[in-house]
Design an enzyme around this catalytic site. Sequence first.
Site, mmCIF file in Angstrom:
data_model
loop_
_atom_site.group_PDB
_atom_site.id
_atom_site.type_symbol
_atom_site.label_atom_id
_atom_site.label_comp_id
_atom_site.label_asym_id
_atom_site.label_seq_id
_atom_site.Cartn_x
_atom_site.Cartn_y
_atom_site.Cartn_z
ATOM 1 N N TYR A 229 0.820 -1.167 -0.043
ATOM 2 C CA TYR A 229 -0.007 0.100 0.033
ATOM 3 C C TYR A 229 0.878 1.236 0.144
ATOM 4 O O TYR A 229 0.518 2.415 -0.689
ATOM 5 C CB TYR A 229 -0.870 -0.142 1.195
ATOM 6 C CG TYR A 229 -2.336 -0.747 1.070
ATOM 7 C CD1 TYR A 229 -3.613 -0.201 0.726
ATOM 8 C CD2 TYR A 229 -2.183 -2.126 1.278
ATOM 9 C CE1 TYR A 229 -4.623 -0.856 0.499
ATOM 10 C CE2 TYR A 229 -3.275 -3.009 1.086
ATOM 11 C CZ TYR A 229 -4.640 -2.273 0.734
ATOM 12 O OH TYR A 229 -5.533 -3.210 0.726
ATOM 13 N N TYR B 11 4.090 5.051 -2.666
ATOM 14 C CA TYR B 11 4.280 6.656 -2.138
ATOM 15 C C TYR B 11 5.821 6.785 -1.773
ATOM 16 O O TYR B 11 6.407 7.934 -1.948
ATOM 17 C CB TYR B 11 3.512 6.657 -0.954
ATOM 18 C CG TYR B 11 2.085 6.758 -1.466
ATOM 19 C CD1 TYR B 11 1.485 7.578 -2.124
ATOM 20 C CD2 TYR B 11 1.395 5.502 -0.998
ATOM 21 C CE1 TYR B 11 -0.046 7.587 -2.357
ATOM 22 C CE2 TYR B 11 0.029 5.488 -1.247
ATOM 23 C CZ TYR B 11 -0.671 6.315 -2.146
ATOM 24 O OH TYR B 11 -2.041 6.342 -2.270
#
Length: 629
Positions: A373, A377
């Site tokens: 997840y 990023y």
Amino acid sequence: MLEVHPHDTDWVKQRLQGLPQIHKNAVMNHYKKQPNRREANTHIREVTRAISKVLGHNSTHIYCVNIEDNDYQIKANHHARQCAIIEGKFHSASLFKVYSAIVRYVTAYQLKPHPLPDTVLSNLQDDNLTQDELVKVLGVIKRACDASWWKPKLRKLHNKQIETVSRLLNLVNKHRGIYASDTNVEAYLTQWKSNRELLENTLATNELDYSVSLAELSDLNVSNPKIRKAELMVRIRGFEDYSLEMGYKGVFLTMTTPSKYHRSFAKSGTENPKWQGATPLDGQDYLNRTFQRIRASLNRNQITPFGFRVAEPHHDGTPHWHLLLFVPAEQQEQLIQTFQEYCLEEDGDEQGAKDCRFKVEYIDSEKGSATGYIAKYVTKGVDGEGIEHDLYGTDSVSAAIRIRVWASCWGIRQFQQIGGVGVTQWRELRRLDKITDQSLQWVEDIRLAADESNWCRYTELMGGVFCKRDEQLIRPLYAHKKLQLKDDNSNKSRETTKGETVQQPKVNLVCLTTHSGIAAINPEITEINSGLVPKIPKKRTETNPVITEIGSGMITENPAIFTESTVNQPLSSNTSTEQLKTNKYGDEFMTQLKGIVCLGFEIITRVHEWTLSHSDAGGEKCSNLEFCQ
């Protein structure tokens, strides 16, 4: 489209003097969209007044925004001279008046003077300073009279001003300059290139006459984006494995700021009418304050999550946070409710707040890993490799560069570990080779976990994710830097003048405090920093007389020196007079990371002494820069 009236040409030119061309173009584009001459001139006055306010001026005159690198040094010299004049002017007055005048001058240029404790300020006002407090006050004055203190601060301030003006003119969005202005991106790329050249032309030489450029050393630690990303992913994955062993649940949260912090809309790039002049730093402060209140509430309810936080910008530079947190399953809903309550506390009733301000994604380990997840990023914020493009369709590598510029300009920390044990010890342990002494097998177990990049096992052995820093089995060892002064019986002086090369002393292990039964390896025949820095060639092959003299005991394959002394105390020497090294202003002792402390045993992982010297393009050494370790 409205054109500039001939009678207004000189006036407009004067108003915009000192602005970069890209800013002038933006102002004139708005100027030409005005319905008439009066509205256009009013717009010019309002914009220039706002820009002057950003630059810290009360008048409508902009001064120069588009300055070159050499201008920083000119300005720094000017400010240093002015502070020296102020000091001389008040020389006969009380120290409090001198200090106050210096502080007023520094703050007038939007800079903060070196901070002093409240007790020192109180005693200064009462003219009741101790000797140590007097040194600290004089240090503030010396800094203000030093051009080298001014220059980096002026550069950092100017970068923020450029970015603030660019946001004011709506030049930072996905349609123009995504994440950061083109002006600052170009400036930072030039600066990074200059920094790289400096590292390549700076040589570090140790006492064995082994030399290596700082650029090579930089590529072997977390300054290298690939190593930085790999270490972050190892730590995140380790937390996930630890949570699975503990039976915890993972949750992926996103926090963003209210609408008034956003400069423009994402789809169209047009100006947001709710924007009130907030900068990305204001948005980051809001997120920090909100998270502090969330953690305080969670602590009151005895909920202690652990994980990672990633800060990244929206298209217009406004920050938002992604958090990967692990908590017991029965506490997960209460944690989410707490986040939602505080995230919507400010302007929570505005349109779209409930949908955009706070988002939750529950992690199902059967469908995918928690690390997955947050992986994209992390990649976006480091080097962009491995993904094609970002959320707005920008090339990932280009986006990563602009995100790094954004973080550097505003001083925003991109990645932060929440809970868990320290990473400094992890990095120091990875510098060591195998420890063969059976009495320190527990240290070897932790070292092996670090060396194998097993963050989960390392966390367990160090005391767990909730272990306090002071209670962790291994802690960093910091020591004051020392000056090696001339001994009465020595025929060599340690004093050097500017430009001279410092003679590097050999490390004498006989002088180092060593616990009985523990032997230290001679650093002259030891390879340093296994896996972190280039191996140092061996100069001797004979038996180390120090080991023979100490006798039987622990023999390790690393350059560590084991001592059983008080934590963070400098190693003593019987052959030279030692004096603690201070900074150039004389008000603070200089400290350095020496190694780690394991239940009273100091393991020195950094035993070599280095001299920095600058070399030209031909590789010849020039002047000595600094004596360091």
